[in-house]
Write a protein that holds these residues in place. Structure first.
Motif, short mmCIF file in Angstrom:
data_model
loop_
_atom_site.label_atom_id
_atom_site.label_comp_id
_atom_site.label_asym_id
_atom_site.label_seq_id
_atom_site.Cartn_x
_atom_site.Cartn_y
_atom_site.Cartn_z
N THR A 1 0.18 -7.68 -0.85
CA THR A 1 -1.21 -7.48 -0.45
C THR A 1 -1.58 -6.01 -0.59
OG1 THR A 1 -0.76 -7.03 1.89
CG2 THR A 1 -1.05 -9.35 1.25
N GLU A 2 -2.88 -5.75 -0.71
CA GLU A 2 -3.35 -4.37 -0.80
C GLU A 2 -2.99 -3.58 0.45
OE1 GLU A 2 -7.47 -3.82 -2.00
OE2 GLU A 2 -7.36 -5.67 -3.17
N SER A 3 -3.20 -4.18 1.61
CA SER A 3 -2.95 -3.45 2.86
C SER A 3 -1.47 -3.10 3.00
CB SER A 3 -3.43 -4.24 4.07
OG SER A 3 -2.74 -5.45 4.19
N LEU A 4 -0.58 -3.97 2.57
CA LEU A 4 0.85 -3.66 2.63
C LEU A 4 1.25 -2.63 1.58
CD1 LEU A 4 2.37 -7.16 3.44
CD2 LEU A 4 2.06 -5.22 4.98
N GLY A 5 0.56 -2.62 0.45
CA GLY A 5 0.77 -1.57 -0.54
C GLY A 5 0.39 -0.21 0.01
N PHE A 6 -0.73 -0.17 0.74
CA PHE A 6 -1.20 1.07 1.37
C PHE A 6 -0.18 1.56 2.40
CE2 PHE A 6 -3.52 3.39 4.64
CZ PHE A 6 -4.21 4.32 3.88
N LYS A 7 0.27 0.64 3.25
CA LYS A 7 1.25 1.01 4.29
C LYS A 7 2.57 1.46 3.68
CE LYS A 7 -0.69 -2.00 7.80
NZ LYS A 7 -0.55 -3.22 8.59
N GLY B 1 -3.43 -1.18 -3.40
CA GLY B 1 -3.33 -0.64 -2.04
C GLY B 1 -2.67 0.72 -2.01
N ALA B 2 -1.68 0.92 -2.84
CA ALA B 2 -0.94 2.20 -2.87
C ALA B 2 -1.80 3.32 -3.43
CB ALA B 2 0.33 2.05 -3.69
N ASN B 3 -2.76 2.98 -4.26
CA ASN B 3 -3.62 3.95 -4.90
C ASN B 3 -4.53 4.58 -3.89
OD1 ASN B 3 -4.83 5.45 -6.92
ND2 ASN B 3 -6.11 3.79 -7.61
#
Length: 84
Positions: free
Chosen positions: A52-58, A82-84
């Motif tokens: 998920t995007e949110s987990l990529g961000f985290k 998400g990481a971006n």
């Protein structure tokens, strides 16, 4: 490609390690580092619970709190967004 371009500090964000695709992509990443004599740095490797995007961000936050890689590879597009 990244290794040939001179990157040595390559991070990785993967998905749930219970998924075969996650295991395969992590293995490919680790194999590429080993084949090119690049030390494995566990500070810049994170396995998220899902894609998920949110987990990529985290996951990216987790990496950046410990170290700043030259580049980060993700196992899936939503993690990359998400990481971006």
């Amino acid at each position: 490609k990244f290794i040939k371009d001179g990157y040595k500090k390559i991070g990785f964000i993967g998905g749930n390690k219970n998924f075969k695709v996650s295991k395969d992509r992590l293995k490919g990443y680790l194999d590429a580092l080993k084949q090119n004599n690049i030390p494995i740095n566990k500070n810049i490797i994170v396995e998220a619970e899902n894609f998920t995007e949110s987990l990529g961000f985290k996951a990216m936050e987790k990496i950046l709190k410990k170290e700043i890689p030259n580049i980060v590879i993700t196992a899936e597009d939503l993690l990359a967004v998400g990481a971006n």
